[in-house]
Design an enzyme around this catalytic site. Structure first.
Site, PDB file in Angstrom:
ATOM      1  N   GLY A   1      54.294  17.967  91.600  1.00  0.00           N
ATOM      2  CA  GLY A   1      53.684  19.130  90.947  1.00  0.00           C
ATOM      3  C   GLY A   1      52.253  18.802  90.575  1.00  0.00           C
ATOM      4  CB  SER A   2      49.927  20.496  88.316  1.00  0.00           C
ATOM      5  OG  SER A   2      50.705  20.547  87.141  1.00  0.00           O
ATOM      6  CB  THR A   3      47.131  15.912  88.008  1.00  0.00           C
ATOM      7  OG1 THR A   3      47.094  15.579  89.407  1.00  0.00           O
ATOM      8  CG2 THR A   3      46.674  14.706  87.211  1.00  0.00           C
TER       9      THR A   3
ATOM     10  CE  LYS B   1      61.941  23.138  86.626  1.00  0.00           C
ATOM     11  NZ  LYS B   1      61.872  24.554  86.855  1.00  0.00           N
TER      12      LYS B   1
ATOM     13  CD  GLU C   1      54.396  11.604  96.298  1.00  0.00           C
ATOM     14  OE1 GLU C   1      53.256  11.911  96.701  1.00  0.00           O
ATOM     15  OE2 GLU C   1      54.914  10.500  96.498  1.00  0.00           O
TER      16      GLU C   1
ATOM     17  CD  GLU D   1      45.916  20.699  93.653  1.00  0.00           C
ATOM     18  OE1 GLU D   1      46.392  20.752  92.505  1.00  0.00           O
ATOM     19  OE2 GLU D   1      46.480  20.154  94.609  1.00  0.00           O
TER      20      GLU D   1
ATOM     21  CB  CYS E   1      49.845  18.381  97.575  1.00  0.00           C
ATOM     22  SG  CYS E   1      50.951  17.897  98.892  1.00  0.00           S
TER      23      CYS E   1
ATOM     24  CB  VAL F   1      53.277  19.466  84.884  1.00  0.00           C
ATOM     25  CG1 VAL F   1      54.746  19.292  84.522  1.00  0.00           C
ATOM     26  CG2 VAL F   1      52.825  20.874  84.504  1.00  0.00           C
ATOM     27  N   GLY F   2      52.382  16.316  85.459  1.00  0.00           N
ATOM     28  CA  GLY F   2      52.739  14.913  85.704  1.00  0.00           C
ATOM     29  C   GLY F   2      52.478  14.047  84.479  1.00  0.00           C
TER      30      GLY F   2
HETATM   31  P1  NAP Z   1      53.552  22.477  88.172  1.00  0.00           P
HETATM   32  O1  NAP Z   1      53.118  23.633  87.406  1.00  0.00           O
HETATM   33  O2  NAP Z   1      53.146  21.125  87.772  1.00  0.00           O
HETATM   34  O3  NAP Z   1      55.161  22.568  88.246  1.00  0.00           O
HETATM   35  C1  NAP Z   1      55.930  21.645  88.978  1.00  0.00           C
HETATM   36  C2  NAP Z   1      57.329  21.622  88.421  1.00  0.00           C
HETATM   37  O4  NAP Z   1      57.294  21.134  87.084  1.00  0.00           O
HETATM   38  C3  NAP Z   1      57.986  22.987  88.360  1.00  0.00           C
HETATM   39  O5  NAP Z   1      59.351  22.861  88.667  1.00  0.00           O
HETATM   40  C4  NAP Z   1      57.799  23.362  86.905  1.00  0.00           C
HETATM   41  O6  NAP Z   1      58.758  24.280  86.445  1.00  0.00           O
HETATM   42  C5  NAP Z   1      57.985  22.024  86.236  1.00  0.00           C
HETATM   43  N1  NAP Z   1      57.450  21.921  84.889  1.00  0.00           N
HETATM   44  C6  NAP Z   1      56.568  22.731  84.246  1.00  0.00           C
HETATM   45  N2  NAP Z   1      56.337  22.290  82.995  1.00  0.00           N
HETATM   46  C7  NAP Z   1      57.080  21.166  82.832  1.00  0.00           C
HETATM   47  C8  NAP Z   1      57.264  20.244  81.771  1.00  0.00           C
HETATM   48  N3  NAP Z   1      56.634  20.374  80.588  1.00  0.00           N
HETATM   49  N4  NAP Z   1      58.097  19.202  81.962  1.00  0.00           N
HETATM   50  C9  NAP Z   1      58.729  19.026  83.136  1.00  0.00           C
HETATM   51  N5  NAP Z   1      58.607  19.873  84.168  1.00  0.00           N
HETATM   52  C10 NAP Z   1      57.791  20.939  84.022  1.00  0.00           C
HETATM   53  O7  NAP Z   1      53.129  22.603  89.696  1.00  0.00           O
HETATM   54  P2  NAP Z   1      53.256  23.882  90.604  1.00  0.00           P
HETATM   55  O8  NAP Z   1      52.295  24.880  90.082  1.00  0.00           O
HETATM   56  O9  NAP Z   1      54.676  24.268  90.746  1.00  0.00           O
HETATM   57  O10 NAP Z   1      52.805  23.270  92.010  1.00  0.00           O
HETATM   58  C11 NAP Z   1      51.494  23.074  92.351  1.00  0.00           C
HETATM   59  C12 NAP Z   1      51.060  21.628  92.142  1.00  0.00           C
HETATM   60  O11 NAP Z   1      51.924  20.734  92.819  1.00  0.00           O
HETATM   61  C13 NAP Z   1      49.695  21.349  92.713  1.00  0.00           C
HETATM   62  O12 NAP Z   1      48.926  20.586  91.814  1.00  0.00           O
HETATM   63  C14 NAP Z   1      49.993  20.541  93.969  1.00  0.00           C
HETATM   64  O13 NAP Z   1      48.955  19.716  94.396  1.00  0.00           O
HETATM   65  C15 NAP Z   1      51.169  19.774  93.560  1.00  0.00           C
HETATM   66  N6  NAP Z   1      51.910  19.311  94.732  1.00  0.00           N
HETATM   67  C16 NAP Z   1      51.845  17.986  95.075  1.00  0.00           C
HETATM   68  C17 NAP Z   1      52.503  17.520  96.196  1.00  0.00           C
HETATM   69  C18 NAP Z   1      52.466  16.077  96.580  1.00  0.00           C
HETATM   70  O14 NAP Z   1      53.349  15.642  97.306  1.00  0.00           O
HETATM   71  N7  NAP Z   1      51.509  15.293  96.128  1.00  0.00           N
HETATM   72  C19 NAP Z   1      53.238  18.414  96.975  1.00  0.00           C
HETATM   73  C20 NAP Z   1      53.264  19.752  96.614  1.00  0.00           C
HETATM   74  C21 NAP Z   1      52.602  20.183  95.475  1.00  0.00           C
HETATM   75  P3  NAP Z   1      58.517  25.886  86.453  1.00  0.00           P
HETATM   76  O15 NAP Z   1      57.404  26.165  87.379  1.00  0.00           O
HETATM   77  O16 NAP Z   1      59.819  26.412  86.898  1.00  0.00           O
HETATM   78  O17 NAP Z   1      58.212  26.276  85.057  1.00  0.00           O
END
Ligand code: NAP
Ligand code: MG
Length: 500
Positions: A234-236, A181, A256, A388, A290, A238-239
């Site tokens: 993704g974000s902590t 996804k 991650e 962040e 990130c 949503v993690g």
């Molecule tokens: P996000 O809001 O957490 O979204 C990540 C993914 O999760 C997206 O595909 C999102 O879908 C999906 N999602 C949203 N709600 C969900 C739920 N309830 N259940 C399951 N999946 C759900 O993060 P982002 O805003 O896309 O990305 C930024 C974050 O990613 C930052 O915190 C960054 O630090 C982190 N990141 C970490 C790394 C690493 O390797 N450590 C690398 C890159 C980014 P939709 O957006 O399509 O709704």
């Protein structure tokens, strides 16, 4: 700006077939730099996700992929690497349009993605277990390594092709099947990747891609009982939700997450090199990274001149149209992200940090751009030192001793990465030991190699990606205990009964 940009229409890949959402719903993605619709996608829902999981389950339980010789899987993954390279320019173009990142950086991302597939191809032939020939003359112990099963993968919008390439080829290498996804803002290159995988000979159902909202498709994937493992970037915040959802069937979860990474500059460092890396580290990918080096910790004896040099260098970084090859900082990916950056910059001002550069939206006819920003006089307790920001905003702090630098470096919930700049051997080793983060860069910043494990300490994640460690991540171990020769140690045999 470019008015020749066209809208592309995409479909999902489920069980080897290209399909729209079952109810026909679609959504659009606008280029954040050009305000033009660049992609139209199926708005998948629970029915679509369930069909994808069923396909991946069948492909795992009955299909050829997990049973195939490593050499055959390896050839297919290597063909995917070639397939990525063959259309690299177009993939970079899609990435730049959907994410807002500069085309030069998108090009680099596509090259690195191909390299990940090429590296993972070698692991197909290097996934092995263990034997114990030391258990006595009548016993042989085998440790079989088996693919964990169906892996759900959820990816963010900041490095779409790179991040799926940090997961998918490694899971495929060991024989897993997958449901992916991608983030709603940037699904284009993930779907193109699925086309490349199909053309490379990946059997139907091994890879399935479903686009749609995270709160529906991502949430369903996280809780699905037929999914054996979830790999999430993704974000902590949503993690945490993903972990909560995964408890239904206790699926393995690999995360991650975010970072608030310090770059620590000692007075004895090569300051010219550190300067370039500090500016690169925070403004690369608009800070939507990130690994962003969003905190600068600089030793007090050089602080004034170094901070001044950072501001002067940051002032000249070219911001603008991502499609211009000279651009270094492109558009902010979404209105939501833009709002979050503006809010945190306001918090920096309100909490008393000194704004030395930027802090504003750039006035442009289209798109959302933020000027590279520097705050000095930041205290570890301020929001801009702890949260962040995910934008082009640098928070500068000073320190006197290495111990103080380590304490400040460790003073957030995150522990993803850090940069250490010094010419002193003891200093760099001691700092590398003292900082609680998954990656330490010494006199360099944000390099990456598929061989080296990547992941976060503390709330930056769970588990590691890359290298041989990814074999552990995507496999289960099975102990086979084999008795040899006549059995001698009977638990109970009635008196007088002879051995048969
Ligand atoms: P996000 O809001 O957490 O979204 C990540 C993914 O999760 C997206 O595909 C999102 O879908 C999906 N999602 C949203 N709600 C969900 C739920 N309830 N259940 C399951 N999946 C759900 O993060 P982002 O805003 O896309 O990305 C930024 C974050 O990613 C930052 O915190 C960054 O630090 C982190 N990141 C970490 C790394 C690493 O390797 N450590 C690398 C890159 C980014 P939709 O957006 O399509 O709704
Ligand atoms: Mg989000």
């Amino acid at each position: 700006m470019n008015t020749a940009i066209a809208t592309r229409t995409y479909e999902n890949l489920i069980d080897g077939r290209w399909v729209g959402a079952q109810d026909g719903a679609t959504f659009e993605r606008q280029s954040p730099a050009h305000d033009l619709v660049v992609g139209r996608y199926p708005q998948g829902g629970i029915v679509d996700l369930d069909a994808a999981v069923a396909a991946a389950r069948r492909a795992f339980d009955e299909g050829p992929w997990p049973r195939m010789a490593g050499v055959e899987r390896s050839r297919i993954l290597a063909r995917v690497a070639d397939g990525i390279r063959a259309v690299a320019d177009d993939l970079a173009y899609v990435e730049a349009l959907e994410s807002g990142k500069p085309i030069s950086q998108a090009n680099g991302e596509i090259t690195s993605s191909a390299d990940l597939w090429e590296y993972a191809a070698t692991l197909c032939r290097h996934t092995y277990g263990d034997t114990y020939n030391t258990l006595g003359p009548d016993m042989l112990g085998l440790v079989l390594r088996e693919p964990i099963g169906v892996v759900g993968m959820i990816t963010p919008w900041n490095f779409p092709l790179l991040i799926i390439s940090q997961k998918l080829p490694f899971a495929l290498a060991v024989g897993c099947t997958a449901v992916v996804k991608p983030a709603e803002f940037t699904p284009g290159t993930t779907i193109r990747l699925a086309e490349i995988c199909q053309a490379a000979g990946l059997p139907d159902g091994v890879l399935n891609v479903v686009t749609g909202p995270g709160s529906v498709v991502g949430a369903r994937l996280s809780e699905h009982v037929d999914v054996d493992m979830l790999s999430f970037t993704g974000s902590t915040a949503v993690g945490r939700r993903v972990i909560e959802a995964s408890k239904i069937n206790l699926k393995k979860v690999e995360l991650e997450l975010g970072g608030k990474n310090p770059q620590i500059v000692f007075a004895d460092a090569d300051l010219e090199a550190a300067l370039d890396a500090v500016v690169f580290g925070v403004y690369f990918n608009m800070g939507e990274c990130c690994n962003s080096g969003s905190r600068l910790l600089v030793q007090r004896s050089i602080a004034d001149s170094f901070i001044e040099a950072v501001v002067e260098r940051a002032r000249t970084v070219p911001v603008g149209d991502p499609l211009d090859p000279a651009t270094k900082v492109g558009a902010i990916a979404s209105e939501e992200q833009f709002g979050k950056i503006m809010e945190l910059m306001d918090a920096g001002r309100a909490e008393g940090a000194r704004l030395l550069l930027g802090g504003e939206r750039l006035a442009t006819e289209q798109g959302r751009f933020i000027q590279p920003t520097v705050f000095a006089g930041v205290e570890p307790t301020m929001r801009i030192a702890r949260e962040e920001i995910f934008g082009p905003v640098l928070s500068v702090m000073t320190f006197d001793t290495a111990a103080e630098a380590a304490r400040v470096a460790n003073s957030t919930q995150y522990g993803l990465s850090a940069g250490v700049w010094s010419r002193d051997f003891d200093t760099v080793i001691q700092m590398s030991r003292a900082i609680r983060a998954g990656t330490i860069w010494v006199n360099t910043f944000m390099d990456g190699y598929p061989e080296l494990p990547f992941g976060g300490y503390k709330e930056s994640g769970l588990g590691r990606e890359f290298g041989r460690f990814s074999i552990d991540a995507f496999t289960e171990l099975k102990s086979v205990q084999m008795h040899l020769g006549p059995r001698t140690n009977w638990w109970h045999r009635p008196a007088g009964e002879a051995a048969r």
